[in-house]
Design a protein around this motif. Structure first.
Motif, mmCIF file in Angstrom:
data_model
loop_
_atom_site.group_PDB
_atom_site.id
_atom_site.type_symbol
_atom_site.label_atom_id
_atom_site.label_comp_id
_atom_site.label_asym_id
_atom_site.label_seq_id
_atom_site.Cartn_x
_atom_site.Cartn_y
_atom_site.Cartn_z
ATOM 1 N N VAL A 23 0.711 -1.170 0.400
ATOM 2 C CA VAL A 23 -0.169 -0.041 -0.077
ATOM 3 C C VAL A 23 0.441 1.159 -0.248
ATOM 4 O O VAL A 23 0.904 2.139 -0.800
ATOM 5 C CB VAL A 23 -0.940 -0.016 0.666
ATOM 6 N N PHE A 24 1.963 0.716 1.069
ATOM 7 C CA PHE A 24 2.789 2.329 0.913
ATOM 8 C C PHE A 24 3.455 2.533 -0.428
ATOM 9 O O PHE A 24 4.120 3.786 -1.302
ATOM 10 C CB PHE A 24 3.981 2.120 2.190
ATOM 11 N N ALA A 25 3.724 1.545 -1.485
ATOM 12 C CA ALA A 25 4.891 1.825 -2.210
ATOM 13 C C ALA A 25 3.741 2.433 -3.540
ATOM 14 O O ALA A 25 3.637 3.171 -4.310
ATOM 15 C CB ALA A 25 5.162 0.290 -3.408
ATOM 16 N N LEU A 26 1.745 1.761 -3.519
ATOM 17 C CA LEU A 26 1.276 2.248 -4.508
ATOM 18 C C LEU A 26 0.698 3.885 -3.985
ATOM 19 O O LEU A 26 0.086 4.089 -4.992
ATOM 20 C CB LEU A 26 0.059 1.239 -3.997
ATOM 21 N N LEU A 27 0.865 4.160 -3.019
ATOM 22 C CA LEU A 27 0.281 5.067 -2.541
ATOM 23 C C LEU A 27 1.746 6.352 -3.040
ATOM 24 O O LEU A 27 1.399 7.443 -3.704
ATOM 25 C CB LEU A 27 0.176 5.759 -0.858
ATOM 26 N N ALA A 28 2.615 5.980 -3.406
ATOM 27 C CA ALA A 28 4.118 6.385 -3.691
ATOM 28 C C ALA A 28 3.554 6.232 -5.511
ATOM 29 O O ALA A 28 4.506 7.612 -5.926
ATOM 30 C CB ALA A 28 5.335 5.685 -3.325
ATOM 31 N N LEU A 29 3.631 5.386 -5.630
ATOM 32 C CA LEU A 29 2.897 4.783 -7.018
ATOM 33 C C LEU A 29 2.396 6.362 -7.799
ATOM 34 O O LEU A 29 2.177 6.797 -8.996
ATOM 35 C CB LEU A 29 2.795 3.848 -7.344
ATOM 36 N N LEU A 30 1.007 6.163 -7.020
ATOM 37 C CA LEU A 30 0.164 7.256 -6.997
ATOM 38 C C LEU A 30 0.265 8.922 -7.714
ATOM 39 O O LEU A 30 -0.422 9.712 -8.146
ATOM 40 C CB LEU A 30 -1.159 7.171 -6.719
ATOM 41 N N ASP A 31 1.012 9.194 -6.503
ATOM 42 C CA ASP A 31 1.613 10.750 -5.918
ATOM 43 C C ASP A 31 2.432 10.527 -7.985
ATOM 44 O O ASP A 31 2.249 11.775 -8.007
ATOM 45 C CB ASP A 31 2.221 10.373 -5.247
ATOM 46 N N ARG A 49 9.551 8.674 -15.593
ATOM 47 C CA ARG A 49 9.435 6.904 -15.872
ATOM 48 C C ARG A 49 10.350 6.191 -15.235
ATOM 49 O O ARG A 49 9.957 5.017 -14.896
ATOM 50 C CB ARG A 49 9.595 6.484 -17.194
ATOM 51 N N PHE A 50 11.573 7.260 -14.716
ATOM 52 C CA PHE A 50 12.482 6.005 -13.914
ATOM 53 C C PHE A 50 11.274 6.059 -12.704
ATOM 54 O O PHE A 50 11.890 4.337 -11.560
ATOM 55 C CB PHE A 50 13.918 6.572 -13.434
ATOM 56 N N TRP A 51 11.476 6.568 -11.545
ATOM 57 C CA TRP A 51 10.656 6.722 -10.892
ATOM 58 C C TRP A 51 9.151 6.135 -10.144
ATOM 59 O O TRP A 51 8.725 5.276 -9.519
ATOM 60 C CB TRP A 51 10.073 7.849 -10.295
ATOM 61 N N MET A 52 8.478 6.286 -12.261
ATOM 62 C CA MET A 52 7.547 5.040 -11.985
ATOM 63 C C MET A 52 7.745 3.816 -12.585
ATOM 64 O O MET A 52 6.854 2.861 -11.437
ATOM 65 C CB MET A 52 6.274 5.330 -13.582
ATOM 66 N N THR A 53 8.426 3.228 -12.947
ATOM 67 C CA THR A 53 9.501 2.154 -12.890
ATOM 68 C C THR A 53 10.219 1.814 -10.770
ATOM 69 O O THR A 53 9.597 0.164 -11.663
ATOM 70 C CB THR A 53 10.522 1.990 -13.761
ATOM 71 N N VAL A 54 10.318 2.079 -10.605
ATOM 72 C CA VAL A 54 11.012 1.987 -9.675
ATOM 73 C C VAL A 54 9.507 1.698 -8.724
ATOM 74 O O VAL A 54 9.682 0.127 -8.105
ATOM 75 C CB VAL A 54 12.103 2.505 -9.072
ATOM 76 N N LEU A 55 8.982 2.520 -8.425
ATOM 77 C CA LEU A 55 7.448 2.243 -7.555
ATOM 78 C C LEU A 55 6.864 1.191 -8.393
ATOM 79 O O LEU A 55 5.684 0.584 -7.019
ATOM 80 C CB LEU A 55 6.978 3.672 -7.252
ATOM 81 N N SER A 56 6.615 0.630 -9.464
ATOM 82 C CA SER A 56 5.725 -0.480 -9.523
ATOM 83 C C SER A 56 6.432 -1.038 -9.176
ATOM 84 O O SER A 56 5.760 -2.742 -9.500
ATOM 85 C CB SER A 56 5.695 0.156 -11.496
ATOM 86 N N LEU A 57 7.447 -1.710 -9.659
ATOM 87 C CA LEU A 57 8.380 -2.794 -9.084
ATOM 88 C C LEU A 57 8.392 -2.622 -7.653
ATOM 89 O O LEU A 57 8.735 -4.403 -7.524
ATOM 90 C CB LEU A 57 9.921 -3.190 -9.391
ATOM 91 N N ALA A 58 8.795 -1.818 -6.967
ATOM 92 C CA ALA A 58 8.359 -2.293 -5.709
ATOM 93 C C ALA A 58 7.033 -2.590 -4.735
ATOM 94 O O ALA A 58 6.683 -3.398 -4.473
ATOM 95 C CB ALA A 58 9.003 -0.322 -5.107
ATOM 96 N N ALA A 59 5.813 -2.380 -6.010
ATOM 97 C CA ALA A 59 4.730 -2.440 -5.551
ATOM 98 C C ALA A 59 4.358 -4.362 -6.547
ATOM 99 O O ALA A 59 4.039 -4.715 -4.745
ATOM 100 C CB ALA A 59 3.932 -1.976 -6.320
ATOM 101 N N LEU A 60 4.752 -4.476 -6.456
ATOM 102 C CA LEU A 60 4.815 -5.706 -7.260
ATOM 103 C C LEU A 60 5.527 -6.790 -6.440
ATOM 104 O O LEU A 60 5.076 -7.676 -6.169
ATOM 105 C CB LEU A 60 5.546 -5.711 -8.364
#
Length: 135
Positions: A23-31, A49-60
């Motif tokens: 949830v923490f990573a998904l909220l960061a991804l949404l932001d 794009r870098f942060w979207m990729t990193v945070l998507s991998l973190a959520a996964l």
């Protein structure tokens, strides 16, 4: 008695901590998804794009133990990658914290948004604020 408390703590760490990290990573991804690309360039903090990729991998990565409840290949994968998952989850947590503490804080300065009203001189309804009843 002590072992029961330890067992409860381990159950919490195994069951709920990965979900909270996800949830923490998904909220960061949404932001990050709702922030304009030029704001990232203005802060010199990497690209959107870098942060979207990193945070998507973190959520996964942090969602992997929750997905193991669905059974099938995910359960086998989570069982095989147990110790490796811990290292990846720790890296995901660090990346998400870096986004919140460093990148998001700098982006907020550019966007001009505050997460809650601040009190004190010239801010909000404090004794020195604009709504103090004095003119």
């Amino acid at each position: 008695m002590l072992s029961a408390g330890f067992g409860s703590a381990m159950w919490f760490l195994g069951e709920w901590l990965p979900r909270l990290l996800c949830v923490f990573a998904l909220l960061a991804l949404l932001d990050a998804a709702t922030t304009r690309e030029d704001a990232f360039r203005a802060t010199d903090k990497q690209t959107k794009r870098f942060w979207m990729t990193v945070l998507s991998l973190a959520a996964l990565v942090t969602a992997l133990p929750s997905l193991s409840l669905l059974g099938g290949g995910w359960a086998t994968l989570a069982g095989i990658l147990g110790p490796l998952w811990f290292i990846c989850a720790l890296a995901s947590l660090v990346a998400t914290i870096v986004y919140y503490v460093d990148v998001r804080a700098t982006l907020k300065q550019i966007r001009g948004r505050r997460s809650w009203p601040r009190r004190g001189p010239g801010r909000g309804n404090g004794p020195y604020g604009p709504f103090n009843g004095r003119r």
